[in-house]
Enzyme design. Sequence first.
Site, PDB file in Angstrom:
ATOM      1  N   ASP A 104       0.827  -1.208   0.000  1.00  0.00           N
ATOM      2  CA  ASP A 104       0.000   0.000   0.000  1.00  0.00           C
ATOM      3  C   ASP A 104       0.863   1.261   0.000  1.00  0.00           C
ATOM      4  O   ASP A 104       1.968   1.266   0.539  1.00  0.00           O
ATOM      5  CB  ASP A 104      -0.931  -0.030   1.234  1.00  0.00           C
ATOM      6  CG  ASP A 104      -2.089   0.944   1.101  1.00  0.00           C
ATOM      7  OD1 ASP A 104      -2.347   1.430  -0.015  1.00  0.00           O
ATOM      8  OD2 ASP A 104      -2.742   1.206   2.125  1.00  0.00           O
ATOM      9  N   TRP A 155       2.889   7.996  -2.384  1.00  0.00           N
ATOM     10  CA  TRP A 155       4.295   8.164  -2.812  1.00  0.00           C
ATOM     11  C   TRP A 155       4.354   9.135  -3.986  1.00  0.00           C
ATOM     12  O   TRP A 155       5.172  10.052  -4.017  1.00  0.00           O
ATOM     13  CB  TRP A 155       4.873   6.791  -3.191  1.00  0.00           C
ATOM     14  CG  TRP A 155       6.310   6.809  -3.614  1.00  0.00           C
ATOM     15  CD1 TRP A 155       7.404   6.645  -2.809  1.00  0.00           C
ATOM     16  CD2 TRP A 155       6.809   7.020  -4.948  1.00  0.00           C
ATOM     17  NE1 TRP A 155       8.559   6.727  -3.554  1.00  0.00           N
ATOM     18  CE2 TRP A 155       8.213   6.965  -4.875  1.00  0.00           C
ATOM     19  CE3 TRP A 155       6.213   7.240  -6.188  1.00  0.00           C
ATOM     20  CZ2 TRP A 155       9.033   7.109  -5.991  1.00  0.00           C
ATOM     21  CZ3 TRP A 155       7.023   7.403  -7.312  1.00  0.00           C
ATOM     22  CH2 TRP A 155       8.413   7.335  -7.198  1.00  0.00           C
ATOM     23  N   SER A 201      -7.442  -5.528  -5.146  1.00  0.00           N
ATOM     24  CA  SER A 201      -8.586  -6.050  -4.393  1.00  0.00           C
ATOM     25  C   SER A 201      -9.857  -5.958  -5.231  1.00  0.00           C
ATOM     26  O   SER A 201      -9.912  -5.196  -6.210  1.00  0.00           O
ATOM     27  CB  SER A 201      -8.770  -5.261  -3.097  1.00  0.00           C
ATOM     28  OG  SER A 201      -9.279  -3.967  -3.380  1.00  0.00           O
ATOM     29  N   GLU A 258     -12.421  -4.529  -4.279  1.00  0.00           N
ATOM     30  CA  GLU A 258     -12.862  -3.134  -4.084  1.00  0.00           C
ATOM     31  C   GLU A 258     -12.097  -2.164  -4.995  1.00  0.00           C
ATOM     32  O   GLU A 258     -12.602  -1.089  -5.323  1.00  0.00           O
ATOM     33  CB  GLU A 258     -12.680  -2.738  -2.617  1.00  0.00           C
ATOM     34  CG  GLU A 258     -13.636  -3.420  -1.647  1.00  0.00           C
ATOM     35  CD  GLU A 258     -13.292  -4.872  -1.315  1.00  0.00           C
ATOM     36  OE1 GLU A 258     -12.137  -5.292  -1.574  1.00  0.00           O
ATOM     37  OE2 GLU A 258     -14.176  -5.594  -0.814  1.00  0.00           O
ATOM     38  N   ASN A 259     -10.892  -2.535  -5.402  1.00  0.00           N
ATOM     39  CA  ASN A 259     -10.104  -1.638  -6.255  1.00  0.00           C
ATOM     40  C   ASN A 259     -10.712  -1.430  -7.648  1.00  0.00           C
ATOM     41  O   ASN A 259     -10.364  -0.469  -8.341  1.00  0.00           O
ATOM     42  CB  ASN A 259      -8.660  -2.142  -6.412  1.00  0.00           C
ATOM     43  CG  ASN A 259      -7.807  -1.997  -5.172  1.00  0.00           C
ATOM     44  OD1 ASN A 259      -6.894  -2.785  -4.929  1.00  0.00           O
ATOM     45  ND2 ASN A 259      -8.063  -0.967  -4.364  1.00  0.00           N
ATOM     46  N   SER A 294      -8.163  -4.608   5.199  1.00  0.00           N
ATOM     47  CA  SER A 294      -8.711  -4.340   3.865  1.00  0.00           C
ATOM     48  C   SER A 294      -9.082  -5.617   3.096  1.00  0.00           C
ATOM     49  O   SER A 294      -8.734  -5.782   1.929  1.00  0.00           O
ATOM     50  CB  SER A 294      -7.736  -3.480   3.042  1.00  0.00           C
ATOM     51  OG  SER A 294      -7.466  -2.266   3.693  1.00  0.00           O
ATOM     52  N   GLU A 353       1.597 -13.197  12.398  1.00  0.00           N
ATOM     53  CA  GLU A 353       2.235 -12.046  13.043  1.00  0.00           C
ATOM     54  C   GLU A 353       2.141 -10.837  12.108  1.00  0.00           C
ATOM     55  O   GLU A 353       2.445 -10.941  10.919  1.00  0.00           O
ATOM     56  CB  GLU A 353       3.717 -12.346  13.332  1.00  0.00           C
ATOM     57  CG  GLU A 353       3.932 -13.457  14.343  1.00  0.00           C
ATOM     58  CD  GLU A 353       3.424 -13.095  15.743  1.00  0.00           C
ATOM     59  OE1 GLU A 353       3.442 -11.903  16.100  1.00  0.00           O
ATOM     60  OE2 GLU A 353       3.004 -14.024  16.469  1.00  0.00           O
TER      61      GLU A 353
HETATM   62  C1  IPE Z   1      -5.360  -2.705  -0.160  1.00  0.00           C
HETATM   63  O1  IPE Z   1      -5.036  -1.370  -0.353  1.00  0.00           O
HETATM   64  C2  IPE Z   1      -5.366  -3.421  -1.479  1.00  0.00           C
HETATM   65  C3  IPE Z   1      -4.059  -3.614  -2.100  1.00  0.00           C
HETATM   66  C4  IPE Z   1      -2.926  -3.285  -1.590  1.00  0.00           C
HETATM   67  C5  IPE Z   1      -4.087  -4.249  -3.381  1.00  0.00           C
HETATM   68  P1  IPE Z   1      -6.168  -0.252  -0.512  1.00  0.00           P
HETATM   69  O2  IPE Z   1      -5.456   1.030  -0.703  1.00  0.00           O
HETATM   70  O3  IPE Z   1      -7.122  -0.641  -1.569  1.00  0.00           O
HETATM   71  O4  IPE Z   1      -6.906  -0.314   0.901  1.00  0.00           O
HETATM   72  P2  IPE Z   1      -7.824   0.740   1.630  1.00  0.00           P
HETATM   73  O5  IPE Z   1      -8.867   1.164   0.658  1.00  0.00           O
HETATM   74  O6  IPE Z   1      -6.967   1.887   2.023  1.00  0.00           O
HETATM   75  O7  IPE Z   1      -8.355   0.025   2.829  1.00  0.00           O
HETATM   76  C1  IPE Z   2      -1.495   0.303  -3.390  1.00  0.00           C
HETATM   77  O1  IPE Z   2      -1.297   1.672  -3.405  1.00  0.00           O
HETATM   78  C2  IPE Z   2      -1.756  -0.259  -4.764  1.00  0.00           C
HETATM   79  C3  IPE Z   2      -3.120  -0.756  -4.958  1.00  0.00           C
HETATM   80  C4  IPE Z   2      -4.084  -0.733  -4.090  1.00  0.00           C
HETATM   81  C5  IPE Z   2      -3.417  -1.319  -6.249  1.00  0.00           C
HETATM   82  P1  IPE Z   2      -2.507   2.705  -3.388  1.00  0.00           P
HETATM   83  O2  IPE Z   2      -2.850   3.019  -4.801  1.00  0.00           O
HETATM   84  O3  IPE Z   2      -3.620   2.209  -2.566  1.00  0.00           O
HETATM   85  O4  IPE Z   2      -1.827   3.960  -2.707  1.00  0.00           O
HETATM   86  P2  IPE Z   2      -2.492   4.960  -1.667  1.00  0.00           P
HETATM   87  O5  IPE Z   2      -3.054   4.158  -0.552  1.00  0.00           O
HETATM   88  O6  IPE Z   2      -3.552   5.718  -2.414  1.00  0.00           O
HETATM   89  O7  IPE Z   2      -1.366   5.829  -1.230  1.00  0.00           O
HETATM   90 MG    MG Z   3      -4.078   2.398  -0.601  1.00  0.00          MG
END
Ligand code: IPE
Ligand code: IPE
Ligand code: MG
Length: 247
Positions: free
Chosen positions: A18, A23, A63, A65-66, A194, A205
């Site tokens: 994540d 970044w 995910s 949800e993504n 998540s 752990e």
């Molecule tokens: C969790 O990260 C899913 C992946 C790393 C693929 P998210 O960025 O989607 O999680 P939330 O929405 O902050 O919980």
């Molecule tokens: C994780 O980074 C990658 C995926 C969930 C695919 P994010 O895209 O969630 O990065 P943040 O959480 O918005 O910083």
């Molecule tokens: Mg994220």
Amino acid sequence: MEEIDQEKLPRHIAIIMDGNGRWAKKKKLNRIRGHIKGVDAVREVVTACRELGIKVLTLYAFSIENWQRPQEEVSALMGLLKEYLVKEGEEMVKNNIRLSAIGRLEDLPQDVLTTLRETMEKTENCDGMILNLALSYGGRSEILHAVRGIISDLKEGKLREEEIDLSSFQKYLWTGNLPDPDLLIRTSGESRISNFLLYQIAYTELYLTQTLWPDFNRKELLKAIADYQLRERRFGRTSEQINGIGT
Ligand code: IPE
Ligand code: IPE
Ligand code: MG
């Protein structure tokens, strides 16, 4: 360098990668640039795990949800996934890494799914490490999928009701015969699961780090493993029992 005890390596490491977006934002770049940099971190961590002798590495790459993210970001992520699979296939074979995947893989775009299947086939005889990608993955959906599988096998007479126990249930999860994760790492400072491996992490752990995924590297991984090795895994017992002291 962190001291790693070869005798106490986690067998299965799972990572919630994540922080790619943050970044990029910090650097005033488009979120997608964060994902691109994130792929470099994946390469480094896969190589490091293989060298260390980790047996299973599960990466939460996308995910369920993504899918709700902006279309442009979803397409970029799918493109990066396909590119990674194409580029790394040979490298996986060379390093004796078997690719596997968990999730609603049927949701993936057809070309990505085809490439994924090809890479899995190409690496099917590798036995040095399993690289398990969680793609269109959700822990709740996985549990539902397991329940459906059990009902279907009951109806078809492939399973008897009295055979349903923890060990047979586990086989119906997408993770099937994989051992539960010993260590779960989440980057970017969030303290939540998540929807990742809900069933499997009962006694895993947890290691939470502020580091954003694109900055995660071999050194950070060693730090996480060293921290893991300091833990006493009691599985509900007492410390004395674990150490064979007293009764
Ligand atoms: C969790 O990260 C899913 C992946 C790393 C693929 P998210 O960025 O989607 O999680 P939330 O929405 O902050 O919980
Ligand atoms: C994780 O980074 C990658 C995926 C969930 C695919 P994010 O895209 O969630 O990065 P943040 O959480 O918005 O910083
Ligand atoms: Mg994220």
